[in-house]
Motif scaffolding. Structure first.
Motif, PDB file in Angstrom:
ATOM      1  N   LEU A   1       0.805  -1.217   0.000  1.00  0.00           N
ATOM      2  CA  LEU A   1       0.000   0.000   0.000  1.00  0.00           C
ATOM      3  C   LEU A   1       0.840   1.270   0.000  1.00  0.00           C
ATOM      4  N   PHE A   2       1.987   1.261   0.693  1.00  0.00           N
ATOM      5  CA  PHE A   2       2.751   2.490   0.901  1.00  0.00           C
ATOM      6  C   PHE A   2       4.163   2.461   0.316  1.00  0.00           C
TER       7      PHE A   2
ATOM      8  N   VAL B   1       2.216   9.168  15.915  1.00  0.00           N
ATOM      9  CA  VAL B   1       1.372  10.206  15.319  1.00  0.00           C
ATOM     10  C   VAL B   1       2.026  10.773  14.058  1.00  0.00           C
ATOM     11  N   ASN B   2       3.334  11.008  14.100  1.00  0.00           N
ATOM     12  CA  ASN B   2       4.033  11.526  12.915  1.00  0.00           C
ATOM     13  C   ASN B   2       3.983  10.530  11.767  1.00  0.00           C
ATOM     14  N   ILE B   3       4.127   9.246  12.072  1.00  0.00           N
ATOM     15  CA  ILE B   3       4.042   8.222  11.018  1.00  0.00           C
ATOM     16  C   ILE B   3       2.635   8.189  10.426  1.00  0.00           C
ATOM     17  N   MET B   4       1.642   8.350  11.274  1.00  0.00           N
ATOM     18  CA  MET B   4       0.269   8.364  10.780  1.00  0.00           C
ATOM     19  C   MET B   4       0.029   9.553   9.860  1.00  0.00           C
TER      20      MET B   4
ATOM     21  N   LEU C   1      -1.036   9.704   5.981  1.00  0.00           N
ATOM     22  CA  LEU C   1      -2.210  10.488   5.606  1.00  0.00           C
ATOM     23  C   LEU C   1      -1.909  11.424   4.438  1.00  0.00           C
ATOM     24  N   ASP C   2      -0.650  11.914   4.362  1.00  0.00           N
ATOM     25  CA  ASP C   2      -0.270  12.856   3.311  1.00  0.00           C
ATOM     26  C   ASP C   2       0.259  12.172   2.050  1.00  0.00           C
ATOM     27  N   ALA C   3       0.501  10.869   2.111  1.00  0.00           N
ATOM     28  CA  ALA C   3       1.096  10.171   0.970  1.00  0.00           C
ATOM     29  C   ALA C   3       0.147  10.167  -0.222  1.00  0.00           C
TER      30      ALA C   3
ATOM     31  N   TYR D   1      -4.272  14.116   2.356  1.00  0.00           N
ATOM     32  CA  TYR D   1      -4.704  13.663   1.030  1.00  0.00           C
ATOM     33  C   TYR D   1      -5.650  12.471   1.125  1.00  0.00           C
ATOM     34  N   ASN D   2      -5.314  11.480   1.934  1.00  0.00           N
ATOM     35  CA  ASN D   2      -6.112  10.254   2.021  1.00  0.00           C
ATOM     36  C   ASN D   2      -6.545  10.053   3.468  1.00  0.00           C
TER      37      ASN D   2
END
Length: 451
Positions: A4-5, A60-63, A67-69, A80-81
């Motif tokens: 996914l990432f 939280v930073n990883i989340m 979220l911005d990817a 973004y997502n």
């Protein structure tokens, strides 16, 4: 998450990023296209990222990065997502469940090992003291002797007052009021408040001294001293008297501390609430676990020392500079020597930004840095992950297991003591009543007046 990432945790580093959309725009503007330290580009890197999230440090930073990817070779866009939040939040909820399961396994294993050790010790004691244990069977527990009241019924009344729960609660309320009055004091307070507080302090002191003297006269010196709570009362009264004496003699400028601080020791009188059953059990639990916690702390110190020495060898030459800043390492947290490395690892044990320290040790080597070791990118995750698992998880949960076992033992002892008191209450009560009846029959009007 790798599917996914993977390839989506890259970003552009430059001054003006408003017109940057992808990797090509970033490189054409002579900017740098870099990757996040925690990403999902491979299985090992994804496992390391999830482990960092599992420890609740920096998740939280990883989340937000997820979220911005946007996509492969695409510049991140804020929020973004939003649907990807379901994955991160569900993983964190699952991590709490897994953490509780880990704690349960540690506690159960500790209890089983302690039970086996207890059985082995019991069998050994039975073999060594078999003959002695047979001779002590059938002995009844020793009962506390009740005082005799051969002088007057007034002695019995004073004894009941000194040993009553109402007196303890009354003194506790007085101490609470005294503490509240101490909290009223503030900077540049009016002189009226000073006089009112001083008057109340004198009244409270007289009440406390009267209580102690009454117990000394009625119970006797020996019986009074046997109770450690009474000794605490004497110490508190002496400190309060010294505080008032130094204040009245205006010794504030002579001694190196403010004598009014000694009055704060009256708060210790509130510790009498520990006489309650539940709090007394907790106090016994703390007392029992001190030896085990000391051994665990000693083991933790040994582990921190071993990892500290290894950390100096691995990360001792890492340096931070304004053009190459660090996220977790600084002058008060580094691996330049063993004591500082042990302090840094102790911070890692508490979960204080250990993910930032891990990022600093995984940095890529610069071309002009001859001291940089490229293998740290693979060694550092193994080093910190193993240390966090051993020190932050296993040893900490062993402390929890020992406390739970000690709490269970304290509750069993309290229940045994309660059953013993229920078995032998009538003999003590009858003895006290018969003594009082004999005293009343022998007493005369003159006896009842004289103390």
């Amino acid at each position: 998450m790798t599917n996914l990432f993977k390839g989506k945790f890259f970003y552009c580093v430059g001054e003006d990023l408003n017109n940057i959309v992808n990797k090509s725009d970033c490189l054409s503007a002579n900017y740098h296209w870099e990757r996040k330290e925690y990403n999902f580009d491979s299985l090992l890197q994804a496992m390391l990222t999830l482990f960092v999230m599992y420890t609740k440090d920096g998740w939280v930073n990883i989340m937000y990065d997820g979220l911005d990817a946007v996509g492969v070779d695409q510049q991140p866009i804020k929020n973004y997502n939003k649907w990807i939040l379901l994955y991160f939040l569900s993983f964190m909820m699952m991590s709490f469940v897994l953490l509780d399961m880990f704690i349960g396994v540690m506690v159960q294993t500790f209890h089983q090992c302690q039970l086996i050790q207890t059985q082995e010790d019991e069998e050994l004691r039975n073999e060594e003291h078999l003959s002695g244990s047979q001779g002590t069977e059938g002995e009844s527990p020793e009962r506390e002797q009740t005082p005799s009241f051969e002088g007057s019924w007034m002695w019995y009344l004073l004894y009941k007052i000194c040993t009553s729960r109402a007196l303890e609660l009354s003194v506790t309320v007085i101490v609470i009021i005294n503490v509240l009055l101490m909290g009223v004091e503030h900077y540049n307070q009016p002189e009226v408040i000073n006089k009112v507080i001083d008057c109340f302090n004198y009244v409270f002191m007289i009440i406390m001294i009267t209580e102690v003297l009454l117990k000394l006269v009625v119970l006797g010196v020996v019986t009074f001293i046997k109770d450690c709570w009474n000794l605490l009362d004497i110490i508190i009264i002496l400190l309060s008297i010294v505080s008032m004496a130094l204040t009245q003699l205006r010794m504030t400028n002579v001694i190196p501390f403010n004598p009014s601080i000694l009055r704060a020791c009256r708060i210790l009188r509130l510790s009498q609430v520990l006489k309650a059953k539940t709090l007394r059990i907790l106090l016994k639990t703390i007392n029992k676990t001190l030896s085990q916690v000391w051994n665990i702390c000693l083991l933790s110190l040994v582990i921190i020392f071993i990892f500290g020495v290894l950390g100096v060898e691995l990360f001792g030459e890492l340096e931070c500079s304004p053009d190459y800043p660090c996220l977790g390492l600084h002058r008060n947290s580094n691996f330049h020597n063993v004591p500082m490395a042990m302090l840094t690892l102790y911070k890692v044990c508490t979960g204080d930004n250990w993910s930032g320290i891990l990022k600093d040790t995984m940095r890529k080597c610069r071309p002009d840095d001859a001291k940089c070791q490229s293998f740290l990118f693979w060694v550092s995750p193994l080093y910190f992950s193993s240390f966090v698992i051993i020190a932050q998880f296993m040893l900490a949960y062993i402390v929890i297991a020992s406390i739970m076992q000690a709490l269970k033992d304290s509750e069993e002892e309290a229940e045994t003591e309660l059953r013993r008191q229920q078995i032998f209450p009538s003999a003590e009560g009858n003895a006290e009543i018969s003594t009082l009846d004999q005293t009343d029959n022998r007493s005369t009007p003159s006896d009842s007046i004289s103390l």
